[in-house]
Motif scaffolding. Structure first.
Motif, PDB file in Angstrom:
ATOM      1  N   ALA A  70       0.653  -0.765   0.385  1.00 42.33           N
ATOM      2  CA  ALA A  70      -0.135   0.139  -0.215  1.00 42.33           C
ATOM      3  C   ALA A  70       0.867   0.933  -0.253  1.00 42.33           C
ATOM      4  N   VAL A  71       1.373   1.335  -0.811  1.00 45.81           N
ATOM      5  CA  VAL A  71       2.772   2.503  -1.257  1.00 45.81           C
ATOM      6  C   VAL A  71       2.957   2.414  -2.515  1.00 45.81           C
ATOM      7  N   THR A  72       3.070   3.965  -2.654  1.00 43.26           N
ATOM      8  CA  THR A  72       3.915   4.350  -3.949  1.00 43.26           C
ATOM      9  C   THR A  72       4.947   3.968  -4.018  1.00 43.26           C
ATOM     10  N   ALA A  73       6.010   3.882  -5.169  1.00 48.69           N
ATOM     11  CA  ALA A  73       7.342   3.605  -4.984  1.00 48.69           C
ATOM     12  C   ALA A  73       8.506   4.525  -6.377  1.00 48.69           C
ATOM     13  N   SER A  74       9.344   5.102  -6.045  1.00 50.38           N
ATOM     14  CA  SER A  74      10.236   5.604  -7.212  1.00 50.38           C
ATOM     15  C   SER A  74      11.186   5.006  -6.645  1.00 50.38           C
ATOM     16  N   ILE A  75      11.696   4.029  -7.903  1.00 50.45           N
ATOM     17  CA  ILE A  75      13.320   3.461  -8.591  1.00 50.45           C
ATOM     18  C   ILE A  75      14.038   4.257  -9.028  1.00 50.45           C
ATOM     19  N   LEU A  76      15.264   4.482  -7.938  1.00 56.98           N
ATOM     20  CA  LEU A  76      16.149   5.226  -8.946  1.00 56.98           C
ATOM     21  C   LEU A  76      17.435   4.440  -8.697  1.00 56.98           C
ATOM     22  N   THR A  77      18.852   4.868  -9.269  1.00 61.12           N
ATOM     23  CA  THR A  77      20.048   4.385  -9.717  1.00 61.12           C
ATOM     24  C   THR A  77      21.049   4.747  -8.815  1.00 61.12           C
ATOM     25  N   ASP A  78      20.869   4.593  -8.063  1.00 56.81           N
ATOM     26  CA  ASP A  78      22.389   5.174  -6.897  1.00 56.81           C
ATOM     27  C   ASP A  78      23.679   5.154  -7.813  1.00 56.81           C
ATOM     28  N   PRO A  79      24.262   6.840  -7.912  1.00 61.03           N
ATOM     29  CA  PRO A  79      25.104   7.367  -9.133  1.00 61.03           C
ATOM     30  C   PRO A  79      26.638   6.388  -8.838  1.00 61.03           C
ATOM     31  N   ALA A  80      26.891   5.924  -7.493  1.00 60.00           N
ATOM     32  CA  ALA A  80      27.985   5.708  -6.401  1.00 60.00           C
ATOM     33  C   ALA A  80      28.281   4.587  -7.332  1.00 60.00           C
ATOM     34  N   ASP A  81      27.376   3.465  -7.111  1.00 59.47           N
ATOM     35  CA  ASP A  81      27.273   2.075  -7.785  1.00 59.47           C
ATOM     36  C   ASP A  81      26.353   1.528  -8.905  1.00 59.47           C
ATOM     37  N   GLY A  82      25.891   2.492  -9.019  1.00 58.31           N
ATOM     38  CA  GLY A  82      24.696   2.226 -10.190  1.00 58.31           C
ATOM     39  C   GLY A  82      23.744   0.789  -9.348  1.00 58.31           C
ATOM     40  N   ALA A  83      23.434   0.772  -8.121  1.00 60.23           N
ATOM     41  CA  ALA A  83      22.749   0.261  -7.664  1.00 60.23           C
ATOM     42  C   ALA A  83      21.128   0.335  -7.721  1.00 60.23           C
ATOM     43  N   ARG A  84      19.995  -0.002  -7.604  1.00 63.30           N
ATOM     44  CA  ARG A  84      19.034   0.298  -7.556  1.00 63.30           C
ATOM     45  C   ARG A  84      18.449   0.080  -5.995  1.00 63.30           C
ATOM     46  N   VAL A  85      17.664   1.768  -5.927  1.00 64.84           N
ATOM     47  CA  VAL A  85      17.195   1.665  -4.494  1.00 64.84           C
ATOM     48  C   VAL A  85      16.007   2.294  -4.813  1.00 64.84           C
ATOM     49  N   LEU A  86      15.059   2.084  -4.016  1.00 66.22           N
ATOM     50  CA  LEU A  86      13.682   2.291  -3.683  1.00 66.22           C
ATOM     51  C   LEU A  86      12.905   3.422  -2.840  1.00 66.22           C
ATOM     52  N   ARG A  87      12.383   4.482  -3.298  1.00 65.52           N
ATOM     53  CA  ARG A  87      12.014   5.568  -2.510  1.00 65.52           C
ATOM     54  C   ARG A  87      10.713   5.539  -2.170  1.00 65.52           C
ATOM     55  N   PHE A  88      10.124   5.547  -0.983  1.00 59.39           N
ATOM     56  CA  PHE A  88       9.035   5.016  -1.017  1.00 59.39           C
ATOM     57  C   PHE A  88       7.964   6.790  -0.673  1.00 59.39           C
ATOM     58  N   HIS A  89       6.518   6.577  -1.197  1.00 61.35           N
ATOM     59  CA  HIS A  89       5.884   7.923  -1.152  1.00 61.35           C
ATOM     60  C   HIS A  89       4.546   7.217  -0.015  1.00 61.35           C
ATOM     61  N   LYS A  90       3.965   8.259  -0.071  1.00 62.71           N
ATOM     62  CA  LYS A  90       2.233   7.774   0.407  1.00 62.71           C
ATOM     63  C   LYS A  90       1.957   8.065  -0.660  1.00 62.71           C
ATOM     64  N   PRO A  91       0.717   6.376  -0.533  1.00 59.25           N
ATOM     65  CA  PRO A  91      -0.291   6.918  -1.792  1.00 59.25           C
ATOM     66  C   PRO A  91      -1.178   8.125  -2.050  1.00 59.25           C
ATOM     67  N   ALA A  92      -1.097   8.879  -3.215  1.00 63.53           N
ATOM     68  CA  ALA A  92      -1.722  10.314  -3.293  1.00 63.53           C
ATOM     69  C   ALA A  92      -3.545  10.540  -2.628  1.00 63.53           C
TER      70      ALA A  92
END
Length: 254
Positions: free
Chosen positions: A232-254
């Motif tokens: 029950a969250v929305t998420a953005s999938i980001l890329t860490d510039p340090a090593d190219g790893a995928r990182v999740l950032r979470f947001h409360k649903p609108a």
């Protein structure tokens, strides 16, 4: 050593907690168990460890029903670090870690220098050197968690089960424990609350309301749609510039 379950279930007063889970764990992998609170992760781990009897289905170890193994033999092969395991006994850190050697001791196989060395290695692995004579009651929650993990390591299992092992740990020890687990020459099944930590596992099993929803590589399991449905969250999938790893950032649903 292989561990699997077929149509596994556990119910309380006809209320299903875990339902119809079939799962094969690959030798040597780190399998992450994820899911919202109450999804059945801890219950599944206890059944896989042989300390909770399924009400449906079965667990097999090397193709043999786990229920047919003596508890001593299970303990020589599988170690479980529970989310909350406390003791009222007045024991020291070393006493607690030495308990991990119990499955290997008998009248014909008493305590030896090998056991001493195994306990010392386990304490060093979780960075608890110098704490050996400290009493349990004086330890912080994070220190107790590290001792529980050391006890499991002293058991020298081939399969290591951990229920949210980074609970109560500061960020340094969270990272060091997860790195340690990844390096161990064992099969590991880890229930994780932090989904960014789960991204480091070889595969993820997502549980929802006691059922296995999906199983696969983290990139395939942790999609935005599935995160919205299961957590029950929305998420953005980001890329860490340090090593190219995928990182999740979470947001409360609108």
């Amino acid at each position: 050593m292989s561990l699997s379950c077929q149509s596994l279930g556990w119910s309380v007063r006809r209320q299903p907690i875990v339902q119809d889970i079939t799962l094969d764990v690959r030798r040597g992998e780190t399998l992450g168990l994820i899911g919202a609170n109450g999804s059945g992760k801890s219950t599944l781990l206890k059944m896989l460890a042989g300390i909770r009897t399924p009400t449906a289905g079965r667990v097999t170890l090397d193709g043999r029903d786990l229920a047919t193994y003596p508890q001593r033999q299970i303990a020589q092969r599988i170690a479980l670090v529970e989310q909350q395991a406390e003791t009222g006994d007045r024991i020291t850190v070393r006493d607690a870690v030495e308990l991990g050697r119990t499955p290997w001791l008998s009248a014909l196989r008493p305590w030896s220098e090998e056991d001493e060395a195994t306990v010392a290695r386990a304490i060093a692995a979780v960075e608890m050197q110098g704490f050996e004579t400290r009493h349990w009651s004086t330890l912080s929650g994070g220190e107790r968690q590290r001792v529980h993990i050391a006890r499991a390591l002293a058991q020298e299992p081939q399969i290591l089960l951990l229920d949210e092992p980074t609970n109560h740990l500061d960020i340094h020890h969270q990272l060091s424990i997860l790195s340690l687990v990844a390096r161990l020459p064992v099969t590991s099944i880890v229930a994780l609350h932090d989904l960014n930590q789960a991204m480091e596992c070889d595969r993820l099993a997502l549980l929802q309301k006691g059922r296995l929803v999906t199983l696969g590589p983290p990139d395939e399991v942790l999609t935005c749609d599935r995160l919205a449905d299961s957590f029950a969250v929305t998420a953005s999938i980001l890329t860490d510039p340090a090593d190219g790893a995928r990182v999740l950032r979470f947001h409360k649903p609108a």
